[in-house]
Write an enzyme that holds these catalytic residues in place. Structure first.
Site, PDB file in Angstrom:
ATOM      1  CB  CYS A 180     109.718  72.775 119.618  1.00 50.68           C
ATOM      2  SG  CYS A 180     110.021  71.699 121.042  1.00 50.68           S
ATOM      3  CG  HIS A 188     109.277  70.539 116.519  1.00 47.97           C
ATOM      4  ND1 HIS A 188     110.584  70.207 116.803  1.00 47.97           N
ATOM      5  CD2 HIS A 188     108.538  70.148 117.611  1.00 47.97           C
ATOM      6  CE1 HIS A 188     110.643  69.645 117.995  1.00 47.97           C
ATOM      7  NE2 HIS A 188     109.424  69.595 118.500  1.00 47.97           N
ATOM      8  CG  ASN A 202     111.542  66.626 120.244  1.00 47.79           C
ATOM      9  OD1 ASN A 202     112.145  67.688 120.053  1.00 47.79           O
ATOM     10  ND2 ASN A 202     110.280  66.589 120.632  1.00 47.79           N
TER      11      ASN A 202
END
Length: 337
Positions: free
Chosen positions: A117, A254, A284
């Site tokens: 990520c 993120h 996500n």
């Protein structure tokens, strides 16, 4: 920049998210959950999901096409392609090589990067360093993920989180108007067992792995690590420079989980109103969340030229990278096609 004065600027951005939506109401039919539970714990309302025939390279190609159309840019003279992904179409060849072929970029090095990520910020950091050092002049940075293909839809703690998407950025030599101000980074390798996707090995630090190729996460441990580590990183980022965290216009972390972002903001004294995220209606998307959030900020008229932006990626590894940049991406002033 850490140690060297940057000579690189982000000159264009593009994104793509698949058309198919997976709403919280859809999730209720798949696993024991409900809309209220998901929103309360994650802030997510829906995710974008790739079709069976769509893979990471396809999403990245669409993101590059969006970049080229919006900013009237050519990528034929790119001399390096970096793709951040944890879900490549194949173990090899790399997605970067597929991008090279698709756009007929003749004289370019190409490789994939896996920092989960944090991958987009890692790739930008690499592009900045390689341009500033004089080794490259025009780098195409991509972040693309098809996490839906490695999500366990029987695991109610993780399947409500993940979606698919891609982002692209063009980073070019520009000594007079660089984007990059400072970066911070760090790694906690002994936390890798808290967030992983099993592969060839079945053990990590003598811990047996699960998932059979799907994402496995200890959400509690990852949450504790991120909400402690990112605020500490932000403090280090402003140490020794004239700017303060109150000087930033936008914080783009993120987009793992809206509640995690709220906690990080509270500890870092950043108003939640100063954040840009992509998690609420795209999900996500790992390394793609930051470019997707930047694009949404542009579309909503929030992110404009001359603003100071704090990007912060964090995730599996466990690894993280934050960077302070000045946003100056103007399709009218900087078209060089």
């Amino acid at each position: 920049m850490n140690g060297l004065e940057s000579k690189a600027r982000i000159t264009a951005i593009g994104t793509y998210a698949p058309d198919k939506k997976l709403t919280n109401q859809d999730m209720e039919k798949i696993v024991e959950t409900n809309d209220e539970w998901i929103v309360q714990r994650t802030g997510i309302h829906e995710r974008r999901i790739a079709s069976e025939e769509e893979f990471t390279s396809d999403l990245c190609i669409k993101a590059v096409e969006n970049l080229m159309t919006t900013y009237h840019k050519s990528v034929e003279d790119v001399d390096l392609i970096i793709v951040s992904t944890t879900t490549p179409d194949y173990p090899f060849p790399s997605v970067a090589c597929q991008i090279q072929e698709r756009f007929n970029i003749i004289n370019a090095a190409a490789f994939d990067l896996n920092a989960t990520c944090a991958g987009f910020t890692y790739a930008l950091h690499a592009a900045n360093g390689l341009i500033t050092s004089g080794l490259h002049r025009k780098v195409l940075v991509l972040a693309g993920e098809t996490l839906s293909k490695v999500t366990d839809y029987e695991d109610r703690t993780t399947c409500v989180l993940f979606g698919d998407g891609a982002g692209a950025a063009l980073v070019e030599y520009d000594e007079k108007n660089p984007s990059f101000i400072k970066s911070v980074f760090g790694t906690k390798g002994n936390g890798g067992k808290h967030l992983y996707r099993s592969g060839l090995s079945t053990k990590m630090e003598d811990v047996s792995l699960h998932g059979k190729g799907n994402i496995v996460q200890n959400g509690r441990e990852v949450y504790k690590w991120a909400t402690r580590t990112v605020p500490e990183g932000i403090e280090r980022l402003f140490d020794g420079i004239e700017m303060q965290v109150t000087d930033i216009d936008w914080f783009v972390p993120h987009s793992a989980n809206l509640r995690m972002i709220e906690s990080i903001c509270e500890k870092s004294l950043i108003p939640i109103e100063k954040t840009l995220n992509s998690v609420e209606y795209i999900g996500n998307t790992s390394s793609a969340t930051i470019p997707l959030a930047l694009q949404l900020g542009i579309e909503k008229g929030k992110l404009t030229n001359g603003q100071y932006v704090l990007l912060y990626g964090f995730g599996g590894g466990l690894t993280h990278m934050g960077m302070l940049i000045k946003w100056d991406v103007n399709p009218n002033s900087y078209s060089r096609s």
